[in-house]
Design a protein around this motif. Structure first.
Motif, mmCIF file in Angstrom:
data_model
loop_
_atom_site.group_PDB
_atom_site.id
_atom_site.type_symbol
_atom_site.label_atom_id
_atom_site.label_comp_id
_atom_site.label_asym_id
_atom_site.label_seq_id
_atom_site.Cartn_x
_atom_site.Cartn_y
_atom_site.Cartn_z
ATOM 1 N N PHE A 274 0.853 -1.176 0.000
ATOM 2 C CA PHE A 274 0.000 0.000 0.000
ATOM 3 C C PHE A 274 0.895 1.234 0.000
ATOM 4 C CE2 PHE A 274 -3.784 -2.196 2.304
ATOM 5 C CZ PHE A 274 -4.197 -2.731 1.094
ATOM 6 N N THR A 297 2.370 -1.225 -6.282
ATOM 7 C CA THR A 297 1.865 -0.454 -5.153
ATOM 8 C C THR A 297 0.433 -0.016 -5.430
ATOM 9 O OG1 THR A 297 2.803 1.593 -6.062
ATOM 10 C CG2 THR A 297 4.155 0.353 -4.488
ATOM 11 N N PHE A 298 -0.305 0.291 -4.349
ATOM 12 C CA PHE A 298 -1.739 0.560 -4.461
ATOM 13 C C PHE A 298 -2.119 1.760 -3.599
ATOM 14 C CE2 PHE A 298 -0.851 -3.935 -4.833
ATOM 15 C CZ PHE A 298 -1.489 -4.293 -6.010
ATOM 16 N N THR A 299 -3.020 2.576 -4.120
ATOM 17 C CA THR A 299 -3.567 3.676 -3.338
ATOM 18 C C THR A 299 -5.010 3.912 -3.761
ATOM 19 O OG1 THR A 299 -3.090 5.868 -2.455
ATOM 20 C CG2 THR A 299 -3.018 5.641 -4.836
ATOM 21 N N THR A 300 -5.678 4.793 -3.014
ATOM 22 C CA THR A 300 -7.070 5.104 -3.307
ATOM 23 C C THR A 300 -7.334 6.578 -3.055
ATOM 24 O OG1 THR A 300 -9.368 4.440 -2.862
ATOM 25 C CG2 THR A 300 -7.916 4.626 -0.969
ATOM 26 N N HIS A 324 2.175 1.171 -10.348
ATOM 27 C CA HIS A 324 1.178 1.667 -9.407
ATOM 28 C C HIS A 324 -0.232 1.445 -9.920
ATOM 29 C CE1 HIS A 324 -0.029 3.860 -5.867
ATOM 30 N NE2 HIS A 324 -0.839 4.609 -6.592
ATOM 31 N N VAL A 325 -1.127 1.077 -8.991
ATOM 32 C CA VAL A 325 -2.543 0.885 -9.291
ATOM 33 C C VAL A 325 -3.349 1.754 -8.335
ATOM 34 C CG1 VAL A 325 -4.459 -0.753 -9.314
ATOM 35 C CG2 VAL A 325 -2.198 -1.481 -10.107
ATOM 36 N N LYS A 327 -7.310 3.232 -7.122
ATOM 37 C CA LYS A 327 -8.752 3.031 -7.129
ATOM 38 C C LYS A 327 -9.417 4.315 -6.646
ATOM 39 C CE LYS A 327 -12.947 1.318 -6.694
ATOM 40 N NZ LYS A 327 -13.827 1.142 -7.875
ATOM 41 N N ILE A 360 -9.303 -0.292 -1.482
ATOM 42 C CA ILE A 360 -7.948 -0.508 -1.980
ATOM 43 C C ILE A 360 -7.534 -1.966 -1.794
ATOM 44 C CG2 ILE A 360 -6.724 0.121 0.130
ATOM 45 C CD1 ILE A 360 -4.598 1.411 -1.446
ATOM 46 N N GLU A 363 -9.100 -3.961 -4.598
ATOM 47 C CA GLU A 363 -8.366 -3.757 -5.840
ATOM 48 C C GLU A 363 -7.030 -4.497 -5.815
ATOM 49 O OE1 GLU A 363 -7.885 -2.583 -9.668
ATOM 50 O OE2 GLU A 363 -9.663 -2.228 -8.416
ATOM 51 N N ALA A 364 -6.327 -4.421 -4.694
ATOM 52 C CA ALA A 364 -5.015 -5.066 -4.590
ATOM 53 C C ALA A 364 -5.116 -6.576 -4.739
ATOM 54 C CB ALA A 364 -4.372 -4.711 -3.252
ATOM 55 N N HIS A 367 -4.396 -8.427 -7.878
ATOM 56 C CA HIS A 367 -3.036 -8.458 -8.389
ATOM 57 C C HIS A 367 -2.072 -9.246 -7.504
ATOM 58 C CE1 HIS A 367 -4.073 -5.172 -11.224
ATOM 59 N NE2 HIS A 367 -4.814 -4.735 -10.222
#
Length: 643
Positions: A274, A297-300, A324-325, A327, A360, A363-364, A367
């Protein structure tokens, strides 16, 4: 990362096939914690249920897990939620010292063998997050334990039918009849929740269900009450740094974080991270990418200007070389998900940031199967701006106590919002009186207006008095950190982290909350944590070579949520009015007072959003778990077993 359930029957009551099926059915309520593999085991005294999320030694390490020394094979049966990151080193040591034999390549056997050979002192050797229940068939006792910081949950209930323990409270509710659990609402816990925004450990809102506290273990024998013992007491400032100067201190912080992240990357599945716009998650991601150059990596963020960390997170990911992904969550999505989210929570938590965390995590999980995150850095290294308050109030320390109290009385008639009113009031109080932990929604006057059963004798000191007693003589910042370890961290931060990721069958790991990292952070003097201009001073210095410059001194935001605006117009406001008007919790909450508060907020007569949110989340919890008037639609996305 999994879900466990155990039922120790009263000696007068046999374990039957119906009982085994009841445990399996109750365990199914938390299948989201471990959709890969369910399992049960029983003998004539205990039933164990389990849901596995396969992360390490996927082909083996099935649970319930049997283990015993050569002379007593299969003596122990384990159900275990979490990860032991130093399991490789533990297995090597157990083989060398005791000739321990292992049938798997996982971390579960390391727990059992360590307990067999070292007893309860084994807990201090575990680097990881854990809640487990270990049945000893020889001694006929169930040994349960939680990790030092409370990263993983464990609920407990004892009644005429025995004692049940589980990773989620809803599973114990599913065994309420078999155990004989008292399901009356605990009004003291409700009052604490309304003030603090979470139900503090060991309480829950159901009178007959408690939580095993962080850093504690329990022994449960058939027909007896659980015997609980604390094995971990955190101490700040127990031993200062002795040599090397400031740079050596920063180098030690860097080294211990590098080691912690390296061990937290151990997995047989893909690990992501995250990434918000802050220093903590960025540091973890920057260290993680050294071990996985293809890190995702993931963020919202939200569909409202000023309430998104996406741009900063994208820049951070680009700077460290991660994919990076993001949402983006709409107000309609936010509102629609609330019943499902509260069902997953088990207990109400009035932190709006858990909603974007839910999205988030969902969404993560498309992947990766594991993510790292930055929780715990603020508590360990001094990251909250409230920790700077002792500096601003230091002048009051030189005043006689009677004069300080007089200044407090003089502040009462001053208008709300008047410059100096809050300073005079807080300066008149001792730290123990003014600091509840890193959250407070309602004053006593506001609470009395909302809770018909308000009892002035139930105060935050029910929770904090014993914790403050442990820190007598420490500097004020260390005492505030100590309070937050036992309140805000384990009551809010770690609950939402566990529940929202597990709702999506995603394992979340927190490298800052590692015993070795704590050992270094706990030795920092207060001026290496808080200055007049910044927080986490030593950590920021240590991370200068690691994190991008644009986040190094950026103000802490987390995942900001626009509930203040949304409660004034749109779907969330409509939902709030509907929740208030339909609520059957009028014996616990003054419905008219809450509606008047929402009317005032809508009209712009003050910002009541956090107090409203606290009560609304309780009303939704009550509708789901007590009234049963709302039955959430639990979506179960189908993810591949291994990513």
């Amino acid at each position: 990362m999994c879900g466990l359930l155990a039922l120790v029957r009263d000696p007068a009551l046999p374990v039957t096939e119906d009982m085994v099926e009841a445990v399996a059915g109750a365990s199914h309520l938390m299948r989201h914690r471990g959709p890969d593999e369910p399992g049960t085991w029983s003998d004539d005294r205990v039933v164990l249920g389990f849901n596995r999320l396969s992360i390490i030694d996927i082909a083996h390490s099935h649970q319930p897990l049997r283990w015993g020394p050569p002379e007593e094979p299969d003596r122990y049966v384990l159900v275990f939620n979490g990860e032991i990151y130093n399991y490789v080193e533990l297995r090597t040591q157990l083989r060398s010292e005791f000739g321990a034999v292992f049938a798997t390549d996982g971390d579960g056997e390391a727990i059992v063998a360590a307990y067999h050979h070292w007893g309860t002192t084994a807990l201090s050797r575990l680097r990881g997050m854990f809640a487990f229940a270990l049945w000893d068939t020889k001694n006929q006792e169930l040994f349960c334990a939680r990790d030092p910081f409370g990263i993983k949950p464990l609920f407990m209930a004892t009644g005429p039918g025995g004692t049940a323990v589980g990773s989620e409270k809803k599973c114990l509710l599913g065994l309420a009849v078999e155990v004989g659990i008292n399901l009356a609402i605990e009004e003291r816990a409700l009052q604490h929740y309304t003030v603090l925004q979470y139900v503090p450990e060991p309480e829950t809102l159901h009178r007959g269900i408690r939580r095993l506290e962080s850093g504690c273990h329990a022994v449960i024998r058939p027909g007896q009450q659980p015997k609980v013992t604390r094995y971990f007491v955190p101490k700040f400032g127990a031993a200062a740094f002795t040599s090397g100067g400031a740079q050596a201190r920063y180098d030690e912080i860097t080294a211990v974080l590098e080691d912690s992240v390296a061990k937290h990357m151990r997995a047989d599945v893909t690990v992501g991270a995250f990434l918000s716009g802050g220093i903590d998650s960025t540091a973890i991601a920057a260290l993680a990418i050294r071990h996985n150059p293809r890190l995702i990596t993931f963020t919202t963020g939200f569909e409202r200007e000023g309430f998104s960390e996406v741009d900063v997170a994208v820049a951070s990911a680009e700077a460290i070389g991660a994919r990076h992904v993001a949402k983006v969550v709409s107000q309609a999505e936010f509102v629609a998900a609330l019943p499902e989210i509260v069902w997953y929570l088990d207990e109400p938590v009035a932190d709006p940031a858990l909603v974007p965390l839910f999205f988030i995590a969902r969404e993560a999980r498309k992947h990766v199967k594991v993510v790292l995150s930055g929780e715990g850095a603020d508590e360990l290294f001094g990251g909250y701006t409230i920790y700077r308050e002792p500096l601003s109030l230091k002048g009051f320390d030189y005043l006689p106590r009677p004069l300080r109290k007089s200044l407090g009385r003089a502040s009462r008639p001053l208008p709300e919002g008047m410059r100096g009113k809050s300073l005079l009031h807080r300066g008149s109080l001792t730290l123990e009186e003014r600091y509840y932990g890193n959250a407070r929604s309602f004053s006593d006057e506001q609470l009395r207006a909302v809770l018909p059963g308000f009892d002035p004798s139930w105060t935050h000191t029910d929770i904090t008095a014993a914790i403050y007693a442990e820190s007598a003589g420490w500097d004020p910042v260390a005492r505030m950190q100590h309070i937050d370890l036992f309140t805000w961290l384990r009551g809010d931060i770690l609950v939402k982290a566990d529940k929202m990721t597990m709702a999506n069958s995603l394992e979340l790991r927190v490298p800052f909350l590692d015993p070795e990292v704590f050992a270094v952070a706990s030795r920092l003097p207060h001026d290496q944590k808080i200055t007049r201009t910044t927080t986490k001073y030593a950590l920021r210095r240590a991370l200068e070579p690691i994190v991008p410059a644009h986040v190094l001194n950026r103000a802490k935001l987390g995942f900001p949520v626009p509930i203040r605006h949304w409660l004034r117009a749109g779907e969330l406001m409509d939902w709030a009015y509907g929740m208030i008007d339909a609520s059957q919790a009028g014996h616990l909450v003054d419905i008219a007072a809450v509606r008047a508060m929402l009317d005032a907020h809508r009209a712009g007569e003050g910002d009541h959003s956090r107090r409203l949110w606290t009560v609304l989340i309780f009303m939704l919890w009550h509708a789901i778990f007590v009234e049963r008037s709302i039955v959430p639609t639990i979506s179960e996305p189908q993810y591949p077993v291994q990513l």
